[in-house]
Design a protein around this motif. Structure first.
Motif, PDB file in Angstrom:
ATOM      1  N   GLY A  50       0.812  -1.209   0.000  1.00  0.00           N
ATOM      2  CA  GLY A  50       0.000   0.000   0.000  1.00  0.00           C
ATOM      3  C   GLY A  50       0.839   1.249   0.000  1.00  0.00           C
ATOM      4  N   SER A  51       0.267   2.296   0.540  1.00  0.00           N
ATOM      5  CA  SER A  51       0.928   3.604   0.557  1.00  0.00           C
ATOM      6  C   SER A  51       1.234   4.025   1.990  1.00  0.00           C
ATOM      7  CB  SER A  51       0.015   4.654  -0.075  1.00  0.00           C
ATOM      8  OG  SER A  51      -0.251   4.339  -1.416  1.00  0.00           O
ATOM      9  N   VAL A  52       2.266   4.838   2.109  1.00  0.00           N
ATOM     10  CA  VAL A  52       2.642   5.403   3.390  1.00  0.00           C
ATOM     11  C   VAL A  52       2.817   6.908   3.185  1.00  0.00           C
ATOM     12  CG1 VAL A  52       4.414   5.450   5.194  1.00  0.00           C
ATOM     13  CG2 VAL A  52       3.830   3.292   4.082  1.00  0.00           C
ATOM     14  N   LEU A  53       2.265   7.705   4.073  1.00  0.00           N
ATOM     15  CA  LEU A  53       2.393   9.150   3.982  1.00  0.00           C
ATOM     16  C   LEU A  53       3.655   9.614   4.680  1.00  0.00           C
ATOM     17  CD1 LEU A  53       1.277  12.014   3.388  1.00  0.00           C
ATOM     18  CD2 LEU A  53       0.113  11.872   5.602  1.00  0.00           C
ATOM     19  N   ASP A  54       4.491  10.326   3.944  1.00  0.00           N
ATOM     20  CA  ASP A  54       5.612  11.034   4.544  1.00  0.00           C
ATOM     21  C   ASP A  54       5.155  12.479   4.653  1.00  0.00           C
ATOM     22  OD1 ASP A  54       7.865  12.565   5.069  1.00  0.00           O
ATOM     23  OD2 ASP A  54       9.177  11.339   3.819  1.00  0.00           O
ATOM     24  N   ALA A  55       5.009  12.968   5.854  1.00  0.00           N
ATOM     25  CA  ALA A  55       4.453  14.303   6.076  1.00  0.00           C
ATOM     26  C   ALA A  55       5.439  15.430   5.782  1.00  0.00           C
ATOM     27  CB  ALA A  55       3.935  14.412   7.500  1.00  0.00           C
ATOM     28  N   GLY A  56       6.606  15.105   5.287  1.00  0.00           N
ATOM     29  CA  GLY A  56       7.540  16.146   4.867  1.00  0.00           C
ATOM     30  C   GLY A  56       8.274  16.839   5.995  1.00  0.00           C
ATOM     31  N   GLY A  57       8.580  16.118   7.047  1.00  0.00           N
ATOM     32  CA  GLY A  57       9.253  16.730   8.185  1.00  0.00           C
ATOM     33  C   GLY A  57      10.761  16.617   8.152  1.00  0.00           C
ATOM     34  N   GLY A  58      11.323  16.251   7.031  1.00  0.00           N
ATOM     35  CA  GLY A  58      12.778  16.084   6.981  1.00  0.00           C
ATOM     36  C   GLY A  58      13.319  16.223   5.578  1.00  0.00           C
ATOM     37  N   THR A  59      14.439  15.581   5.340  1.00  0.00           N
ATOM     38  CA  THR A  59      15.158  15.744   4.077  1.00  0.00           C
ATOM     39  C   THR A  59      14.752  14.740   3.004  1.00  0.00           C
ATOM     40  OG1 THR A  59      16.941  14.276   4.762  1.00  0.00           O
ATOM     41  CG2 THR A  59      17.190  16.621   5.291  1.00  0.00           C
ATOM     42  N   GLY A  60      13.932  13.778   3.333  1.00  0.00           N
ATOM     43  CA  GLY A  60      13.537  12.754   2.375  1.00  0.00           C
ATOM     44  C   GLY A  60      14.317  11.463   2.508  1.00  0.00           C
ATOM     45  N   ALA A 102      10.396   4.112  -0.557  1.00  0.00           N
ATOM     46  CA  ALA A 102      10.200   3.901  -1.987  1.00  0.00           C
ATOM     47  C   ALA A 102      10.963   2.668  -2.482  1.00  0.00           C
ATOM     48  CB  ALA A 102      10.650   5.133  -2.772  1.00  0.00           C
ATOM     49  N   LYS A 103      12.164   2.457  -1.975  1.00  0.00           N
ATOM     50  CA  LYS A 103      12.931   1.262  -2.355  1.00  0.00           C
ATOM     51  C   LYS A 103      12.233  -0.019  -1.919  1.00  0.00           C
ATOM     52  CE  LYS A 103      17.537   3.334  -2.377  1.00  0.00           C
ATOM     53  NZ  LYS A 103      18.843   3.366  -1.713  1.00  0.00           N
ATOM     54  N   ARG A 104      11.411   0.076  -0.904  1.00  0.00           N
ATOM     55  CA  ARG A 104      10.677  -1.084  -0.395  1.00  0.00           C
ATOM     56  C   ARG A 104       9.285  -1.205  -1.021  1.00  0.00           C
ATOM     57  NH1 ARG A 104      14.388   0.377   3.287  1.00  0.00           N
ATOM     58  NH2 ARG A 104      15.223  -1.171   4.719  1.00  0.00           N
ATOM     59  N   GLY A 105       9.001  -0.348  -1.987  1.00  0.00           N
ATOM     60  CA  GLY A 105       7.764  -0.471  -2.740  1.00  0.00           C
ATOM     61  C   GLY A 105       6.586   0.330  -2.233  1.00  0.00           C
ATOM     62  N   TYR A 106       6.804   1.249  -1.321  1.00  0.00           N
ATOM     63  CA  TYR A 106       5.715   2.075  -0.800  1.00  0.00           C
ATOM     64  C   TYR A 106       5.618   3.370  -1.580  1.00  0.00           C
ATOM     65  CZ  TYR A 106       5.597  -1.162   3.065  1.00  0.00           C
ATOM     66  OH  TYR A 106       5.495  -2.298   3.823  1.00  0.00           O
TER      67      TYR A 106
END
Length: 69
Positions: free
Chosen positions: A48-58, A65-69
């Motif tokens: 599925g998907s996971v939300l990265d709320a943008g609290g850091g450098t990525g 993303a490498k794990r398919g999310y």
């Protein structure tokens, strides 16, 4: 904020992100990253998907993303 000011802000934070990631990589930080992923993996959905709320450098987003999310 006009386009030029927004561009300046983006360039500033892009530069900070590069030095920030460099300061917190290797050595003890590699151990920290491995331990952090060990705990994060228990909470990730099987798919599925996971939300990265943008609290850091990525840094963590790339790993997700490498794990398919």
């Amino acid at each position: 904020m006009n386009g030029e000011a927004a561009k300046d802000v983006k360039e500033t934070y892009d530069g900070l992100a590069k030095s920030y990631d460099a300061m917190f990589s290797g050595g003890k930080w590699a151990v920290y990253d491995a331990i952090t992923w060990k705990y994060i993996e228990d909470y990730l959905p099987g798919k599925g998907s996971v939300l990265d709320a943008g609290g850091g450098t990525g840094k963590w987003t790339v790993q997700l993303a490498k794990r398919g999310y």
